[in-house]
Design an enzyme around this catalytic site. Structure first.
Site, PDB file in Angstrom:
ATOM      1  CG  ASP A   1      30.758  43.782  49.715  1.00  0.00           C
ATOM      2  OD1 ASP A   1      31.623  43.131  49.121  1.00  0.00           O
ATOM      3  OD2 ASP A   1      29.659  44.094  49.214  1.00  0.00           O
TER       4      ASP A   1
ATOM      5  CG  ASP B   1      31.795  44.455  43.509  1.00  0.00           C
ATOM      6  OD1 ASP B   1      32.421  45.500  43.272  1.00  0.00           O
ATOM      7  OD2 ASP B   1      32.165  43.337  43.102  1.00  0.00           O
TER       8      ASP B   1
END
Length: 255
Positions: free
Chosen positions: A49, A51
């Protein structure tokens, strides 16, 4: 298939709709921590991922602050990451508030570039040295994630993220809803696609949020990350939870 002109990054891109299959399989027996570490050591691919994982901030929150609607959008992000609303509904609502122009997105990247999380550069370098493919799978925006990928020597072809749409005068025109990362469960769809496309046997997903955790399966191992923000649901449910990427680097160096 339908085609859409999307102005993104430094150029206008013509994107075809890509259908990613998501094979549903029976639930697997819960792996032990030792088994998960074995998967990590022998992974063909590691998916991150972006963010609050690879970078310290939430890209959409930074964009919202830049456009003057930071507080309202940050609250929506907290609900979305906690899993209480569908990702697509939250993304639609947040972008409806922000309505970023092409110029604003580019200005954000140049004036407030995303900050890499400590240890991520070293971890990605070590994975590359081991011949492991590294992918960025993000509910954030392609132009921002590509900037992050370039800092980590990750090819743009290994980036899966959402695409903003702009009218030719630069005004916000929505987002590409056909991208799998625009949906809840989309990260799992991408991992299924990667497994089929490249015949990966062992794929690891690393992230801070509910959308990352739910990508396992089809990912063979999920590692929860709390180095930037702690999501209560993820911390409680993830079998393997870390707060610094040095922990994973040490795992690799021990063998």
């Amino acid at each position: 298939m339908a085609q859409t002109w999307v102005r993104n990054g430094d150029s206008d891109l013509l994107n075809s709709d890509v259908q990613l299959s998501h094979n549903r399989k029976p639930p697997k027996r819960m792996a032990s921590l030792m088994e998960m570490k074995e998967v990590f050591h022998n992974a063909d691919a590691v998916c991150f991922d972006v963010d609050s994982t690879v970078i310290r901030e939430e890209g959409i929150d930074e964009l919202a602050k830049f456009c003057g609607v930071g507080d309202a959008v940050a609250e929506m992000t907290r609900r979305a990451m906690g899993g209480s609303v569908t990702f697509k509904a939250a993304l639609t609502a947040r972008l409806g508030l922000i309505r970023p122009s092409y110029e604003q997105v580019q200005k954000l990247i140049s004036e407030h570039p995303p900050q890499l999380t400590p240890g991520i550069r070293e971890l990605v370098n070590r994975l590359h040295q081991r011949g492991v493919q590294v992918f960025l799978i993000s509910g954030g925006f392609q132009s921002i994630v590509e900037h992050v990928a370039s800092q980590l020597n990750i090819p743009v072809s290994n980036v899966y993220a959402n695409r903003l749409k702009f009218y030719f005068n630069g005004e916000y025109a929505g987002f590409d809803e056909t991208q799998p990362t625009a949906e809840s469960g989309g990260k799992g769809q991408v991992i299924s696609y990667l497994k089929e496309q490249f015949q990966f046997k062992k794929v690891v997903m690393i992230g801070d949020g509910a959308t990352d955790m739910e990508a396992c399966p089809p990912a063979d191992c999920f590692i929860g990350f709390g180095g930037n923000v702690v999501r209560k649901q993820v911390k409680e449910k993830a079998k393997w939870y870390i707060t610094h990427f040095d922990e994973l680097l040490k795992e690799l160096e021990e063998r």
